[in-house]
Design an enzyme around this catalytic site. Structure first.
Site, PDB file in Angstrom:
ATOM      1  N   TYR A 141       0.807  -1.217   0.000  1.00 32.19           N
ATOM      2  CA  TYR A 141       0.000   0.000   0.000  1.00 32.19           C
ATOM      3  C   TYR A 141       0.847   1.276   0.000  1.00 32.19           C
ATOM      4  CZ  TYR A 141      -4.008  -2.987   1.174  1.00 32.19           C
ATOM      5  OH  TYR A 141      -4.993  -3.946   1.158  1.00 32.19           O
ATOM      6  N   LYS A 191       3.458 -15.604   2.354  1.00 33.18           N
ATOM      7  CA  LYS A 191       3.368 -16.315   1.069  1.00 33.18           C
ATOM      8  C   LYS A 191       4.790 -16.661   0.639  1.00 33.18           C
ATOM      9  CE  LYS A 191       0.889 -17.934  -2.386  1.00 33.18           C
ATOM     10  NZ  LYS A 191       0.050 -19.147  -2.221  1.00 33.18           N
ATOM     11  N   ASP A 223      -3.031 -18.333   1.866  1.00 31.09           N
ATOM     12  CA  ASP A 223      -4.210 -18.995   1.305  1.00 31.09           C
ATOM     13  C   ASP A 223      -4.731 -20.070   2.263  1.00 31.09           C
ATOM     14  OD1 ASP A 223      -1.772 -20.160   0.761  1.00 31.09           O
ATOM     15  OD2 ASP A 223      -2.212 -20.650  -1.322  1.00 31.09           O
ATOM     16  N   ASP A 247      -5.284  -6.924   5.853  1.00 35.37           N
ATOM     17  CA  ASP A 247      -6.498  -6.226   5.428  1.00 35.37           C
ATOM     18  C   ASP A 247      -7.570  -7.234   5.024  1.00 35.37           C
ATOM     19  OD1 ASP A 247      -8.330  -4.387   4.537  1.00 35.37           O
ATOM     20  OD2 ASP A 247      -7.082  -3.563   2.942  1.00 35.37           O
ATOM     21  N   ASP A 251     -11.042  -8.779   7.490  1.00 32.56           N
ATOM     22  CA  ASP A 251     -12.418  -8.651   7.025  1.00 32.56           C
ATOM     23  C   ASP A 251     -13.087 -10.022   6.922  1.00 32.56           C
ATOM     24  OD1 ASP A 251     -12.172  -5.965   6.928  1.00 32.56           O
ATOM     25  OD2 ASP A 251     -12.553  -5.734   4.788  1.00 32.56           O
TER      26      ASP A 251
END
Length: 364
Positions: A141, A191, A223, A247, A251
């Site tokens: 970001y 990852k 994942d 992020d 959620d």
């Protein structure tokens, strides 16, 4: 105790839920003899409309002079066509960077009284109590370059995933410190099978873990972590991960509780004020209708009391009041089962304040 609080109502339902939180803070002040002084400032879409900037310099100044910051929400379709540096979300990213709020704490607790609100089976959700710790001021970001350009006559887009080793180390240390006062387990999410940044992340996690021999450390690919949060969320205590993964996973985890309207968050740094906000967005489709669930913002106030002001007893009173109103069967539309009576934003806030007042009477 006297504290200065900067209030950033923001966009959509932000002003409504923030007002609920301020009312709860006023109740805390009355009950415990504190004084909270509020300064209001603009951020996000409303700041773009009125100040032509998603993060006016005055907002940054007021925030830096405060002891804690309460934020509603930013964004909405109205501003979706603006260029990237003028989007409302740029204000949110900017204030995090300005205040060096590198650690985002997102507790996920499944209330027994809300088990039916989750789309998952009761036996999967019941007893869930985990903390997602998200790195907040670096990664994809914030990395540069971030641009569109032409190569051989074709448009190319670039986003850069950038981390300093020190940035990884400090967030992982924070995770181990949190685990030490919880159930002593850290799950580091990455990852590493694909990304070089994740391979360094994993190396740092191993190094930091050696300093905390009393804490269990496990690594999990993002994942798989996304799947495990739905399959068996009770296996987790503290999950720590980089900005974008955090992020998304936080959620996803919100649905364990049945609604985004139930999740608070705290963004803190090494020094200076912390920023407290609900995980949910601005929900412009219900703005101004009194339908917003204020409980996540009220729970964020409890985190402010605990983490920024050191008022653990006061935080416990707020958290207990939220639990009480849910146990009593009070619901806003987002957490109500079919046929259940729903309360407005204001009515739900009044129930929380009443529960706080009843606690005070019993204590006294």
């Amino acid at each position: 105790m006297k504290k200065k609080i900067t209030v950033l109502p923001g966009d959509g339902i932000g002003p409504e839920v923030v007002q609920s939180a301020v009312n709860v803070l006023d109740t805390v002040a009355d009950q415990f003899g504190h004084e909270f002084e509020y300064s209001y400032a603009k951020i996000g879409g409303v700041a773009i409309d009125e100040e032509n900037s998603p993060l006016p310099s005055e907002t940054v100044r007021v925030c830096k002079e405060s002891d804690g910051i309460l934020l509603g929400a930013v964004g909405g379709p109205k501003w979706d066509t603006l260029p990237g540096d003028m989007r409302p979300e740029k204000g949110l990213l900017g204030i995090r960077k300005e205040l060096n709020l590198f650690a985002n704490l997102r507790p996920v607790t499944a209330f027994d009284s809300l088990i039916e609100a989750s789309t998952l089976r009761k036996e999967v959700v019941k007893g869930v109590d985990l903390m997602i710790l998200r790195e907040l001021t670096s990664g994809l970001y914030f990395g540069e370059p971030k641009e569109r350009r032409e190569e051989n006559g074709e448009q190319v887009v670039v986003d850069t995933l950038y981390y300093k080793r020190s940035e990884i180390e400090r967030i992982i240390k924070q995770a181990f410190e949190l685990a030490r006062v919880r159930r002593k387990k850290v799950t580091s999410v990455d990852k590493a099978n694909v990304l070089e940044s994740s391979r360094v992340w994993r190396e740092v996690a191993e190094e930091v873990g050696k300093q905390y021999p009393d804490i269990e450390l496990e690594h999990m690919l993002v994942d798989n972590a996304a799947m495990q949060l739905i399959r068996d969320p009770k296996q987790f205590d503290v999950l720590v991960t980089e900005n974008m993964f955090g992020d998304i996973l936080s959620d996803e985890a919100s649905m364990l509780t049945g609604s985004l309207g139930m999740l608070p968050s705290a963004s803190i740094g090494s020094t200076g004020p912390g920023l407290y906000e609900p995980v949910h967005g601005s929900a412009p489709d219900i703005a101004g209708q009194g339908k917003a669930n204020p409980l996540a913002t009220i729970a964020s106030v409890a985190m402010m009391l605990k983490y920024s002001f050191g008022l653990s007893k006061e935080a416990e009173v707020v958290d207990k009041a939220v639990s009480t109103v849910l146990e009593q069967g009070y619901r806003t539309g987002d957490i109500a089962a079919e046929g259940e009576t729903t309360l407005s934003t204001t009515e739900m806030t009044e129930k929380v304040i009443a529960a706080m007042t009843n606690q005070a009477k019993v204590t006294n």
